[in-house]
Write an enzyme that holds these catalytic residues in place. Structure first.
Site, PDB file in Angstrom:
ATOM      1  N   GLU A  80       6.853  -2.602  -7.266  1.00  0.00           N
ATOM      2  CA  GLU A  80       6.194  -1.354  -7.640  1.00  0.00           C
ATOM      3  C   GLU A  80       6.886  -0.216  -6.895  1.00  0.00           C
ATOM      4  O   GLU A  80       7.505  -0.423  -5.847  1.00  0.00           O
ATOM      5  CB  GLU A  80       4.712  -1.357  -7.243  1.00  0.00           C
ATOM      6  N   LYS A 119       6.974   2.927  -4.421  1.00  0.00           N
ATOM      7  CA  LYS A 119       6.218   3.384  -3.248  1.00  0.00           C
ATOM      8  C   LYS A 119       6.073   4.894  -3.366  1.00  0.00           C
ATOM      9  O   LYS A 119       6.990   5.643  -3.061  1.00  0.00           O
ATOM     10  CB  LYS A 119       6.940   3.002  -1.951  1.00  0.00           C
ATOM     11  N   ARG A 143      -2.159   6.743   1.105  1.00  0.00           N
ATOM     12  CA  ARG A 143      -2.790   5.484   0.707  1.00  0.00           C
ATOM     13  C   ARG A 143      -4.293   5.586   0.944  1.00  0.00           C
ATOM     14  O   ARG A 143      -4.738   5.957   2.041  1.00  0.00           O
ATOM     15  CB  ARG A 143      -2.184   4.346   1.531  1.00  0.00           C
ATOM     16  N   ARG A 188      -6.233   4.765   4.852  1.00  0.00           N
ATOM     17  CA  ARG A 188      -5.966   3.384   5.280  1.00  0.00           C
ATOM     18  C   ARG A 188      -6.465   3.113   6.697  1.00  0.00           C
ATOM     19  O   ARG A 188      -6.581   1.959   7.111  1.00  0.00           O
ATOM     20  CB  ARG A 188      -4.469   3.076   5.210  1.00  0.00           C
ATOM     21  N   GLU A 192      -2.954   5.234  -4.378  1.00  0.00           N
ATOM     22  CA  GLU A 192      -2.248   6.331  -3.717  1.00  0.00           C
ATOM     23  C   GLU A 192      -2.821   7.653  -4.208  1.00  0.00           C
ATOM     24  O   GLU A 192      -2.905   7.911  -5.413  1.00  0.00           O
ATOM     25  CB  GLU A 192      -0.750   6.274  -4.035  1.00  0.00           C
ATOM     26  N   LYS A 231       7.871  -3.369   2.256  1.00  0.00           N
ATOM     27  CA  LYS A 231       8.171  -1.999   1.828  1.00  0.00           C
ATOM     28  C   LYS A 231       9.662  -1.749   2.065  1.00  0.00           C
ATOM     29  O   LYS A 231      10.179  -1.978   3.161  1.00  0.00           O
ATOM     30  CB  LYS A 231       7.314  -0.974   2.557  1.00  0.00           C
TER      31      LYS A 231
END
Length: 532
Positions: free
Chosen positions: A226, A228, A233, A248, A273, A395
């Site tokens: 996906e 970023k 977040r 987060r 997001e 990530k």
């Protein structure tokens, strides 16, 4: 109050996460209710006293001391609470009563009118020693920068009680300060508090950075990719008990994004997001920053900076916990749920097709041109596990950018850095309109350097100061800093017309003449989503 003051002082001067955890654990184990719960709320940022502003504190102290001496002392010390603790005069006749309890202070501040606060503070300051005064002023002005967060405090509760921190997180927002039912459960005196359908925060699953050794060992067929996205977040929780939008780290963003809160018209918990989205296009992070940390959001801000939520994951659906399911199954459930509910101001983060790591690397290399931070890789069979488990989520961020900039201004930090110049404003050269060049500020950084470099920088700043503006020192334009950052974006709020994303000091360049630092056009050339 004395025990709380001692805790704050030791947290400030104790390096290392484990040592801070030990201090917090001992405090929660030995202090009584409700003081330990009030301390927990203070450390977690759950307390706010709107009437006790720093200006009120300065006026009070100036009435008891020489105002000029107070101003000079504050400038030298750099921290209001520390200045007050040191300069407050000892009373001629100390009141015949013990120092106030922490819970007594908080209750009085919550009930008092603004006009009553100066007299209350003066009485407490007379009763307390310097350490207690420091804690009091930090508490009432919201300046508890002691190197301990709410998350660290909850981890200390977990270490003390033996309950997993994830369980504590899920109870946390369903119990108000001073958390008496929470402490009763942790000590085994009561059942676990049941938040029922309250919109509580669940600890998020985080990704590990993907480095070269991990890339070589990665079986790409087991992963899904996906984008970023460059936003914040968040976790959106909604149901019969209410609606909340969490970061987060568990910070409540609900008040700053009322349009998102209104759109949470369902019974589920989603992970995604937070972005500013215009006509389906993601705006630069600088646009989202305009919305963050606002208590009141007016119609113009809502119109010009419309927020949206790009969904990654579905954690709960109608009370069913989906976190133990594999990612592929949760993704299927997310897509089916989204098609059925059709939530406003939300869309699905698309999955990125790829057939090899080489193809994925090419996509990652092109992310900057598209204004995207990079890629996320998630194992198809991975459950949703709180924390940062190794090997399940990766990530893969794009490489950072860098410029050589000139140090222009410096300011003292907070907490253990309150007496050290650790916050740096730097600039780049541009034409001054008269045939020469001038420096224009382009960013501010307070991280990236080593402890040894900080000592060197502090000494250099003190020896090269040109003038002072309150807590800020202007320095000679001689020192070059290599600054790395994640992105550059156009910004009307900055004199230079550009803002950096996450700038930090990469290295000091005392060897490089300031005249050879970069020009503003070099930074402008790095701007993303620049109008053509």
């Amino acid at each position: 109050m004395p025990a709380f003051a001692e805790l704050l002082e030791r947290l400030v001067f104790t390096p290392g996460r484990n040592a801070k955890l030990a201090l917090l654990k001992r405090f929660f184990a030995t202090e009584r209710d409700p003081d330990r719960g009030v301390a927990l709320a203070a450390i977690s940022g759950e307390l706010s006293f709107t009437a006790a502003k720093p200006a009120l504190v300065r006026e009070l102290v100036a009435s008891r001391t020489d105002p000029v001496l107070l101003a000079w002392s504050h400038d030298y010390v750099g921290d209001l609470a520390e200045t007050v603790a040191l300069i407050w005069p000892e009373p001629t006749h100390r009141p015949n009563r013990p120092p106030p309890e922490l819970s007594e202070v908080v209750e009085a501040l919550e009930l008092a009118a603004k006009a009553e606060i100066p007299a209350m503070l003066a009485e407490w300051l007379d009763l307390l020693d310097p350490g207690g005064r420091l804690a009091l002023i930090k508490l009432v002005t919201g300046g508890l920068r002691v190197g301990a967060s709410g998350r660290l405090a909850r981890q200390a509760l977990a270490d003390w009680s033996g309950h997993p921190v994830e369980e504590i997180e899920e109870v946390w927002h369903g119990v108000p300060p001073p958390y008496l039912p929470l402490f009763a459960w942790l000590e085994g005196r009561a059942e676990r508090p049941d938040p029922r359908d309250a919109p509580v925060f669940r600890s998020p699953m985080l990704a590990q950075p993907l480095e070269a050794p991990d890339i070589a060992a990665l079986d790409h067929t087991a992963f899904r990719a996906e984008w970023k996205w460059d936003g914040v977040r968040v976790q959106a929780s909604a149901g019969p008990g209410g609606r909340r939008l969490w970061t987060r780290t568990g910070e409540d963003l609900s008040g700053a994004f009322p349009e998102i809160l209104e759109a949470l018209d369902f019974h589920a918990v989603v992970d995604g997001e937070l972005l500013v989205i215009r006509d389906g296009e993601v705006a630069p992070f600088a646009d989202l920053q305009q919305r963050l940390n606002r208590k009141v959001v007016g119609p113009k801000m809502l119109r010009d900076h419309p927020a949206g939520l790009r969904l990654y994951d579905l954690l709960f659906e109608a009370g069913e916990d989906l976190r133990p399911l594999p990612f592929d199954t949760r993704r299927e459930r997310l897509e089916a749920w989204f098609a059925c509910v059709k939530p406003a101001r939300m869309d699905l983060s698309p999955q990125v097709a790829f057939a090899s790591m080489e193809q994925l690397a090419a996509l990652r290399d092109g992310a900057r041109a598209a204004g995207i931070e990079g890629l996320m890789l998630k194992r198809g069979d991975a459950p949703y596990i709180a924390g940062r488990p190794k090997g399940l989520w990766w990530k893969w961020k794009r490489a950072p950018l860098s410029v050589d900039a000139v140090l222009m201004y410096a300011q003292r930090g907070h907490g253990k850095r309150s007496s050290t110049y650790s916050d740096y404003t730097f600039g780049l050269w541009r034409p001054d309109g008269a045939g020469g060049e001038e420096l224009v500020p382009v960013g501010k950084a307070y991280s990236g350097y080593t402890d040894q470099e900080l000592v060197w920088l502090d000494r250099w700043i003190r020896n090269h100061t040109l003038s002072r503006f309150g807590p800020v020192r202007e320095v000679e334009k001689e020192l070059v800093l290599e600054v790395v950052f994640d992105a550059a974006q156009l910004s009307s709020r900055h004199k230079s017309g550009v803002a950096m994303r996450f700038p930090r000091i990469s290295r000091l360049r005392p060897d490089k003449p300031a005249a050879e630092a970069d020009r503003l056009e070099a930074l402008m050339a790095m701007v993303e989503n620049r109008p053509q």
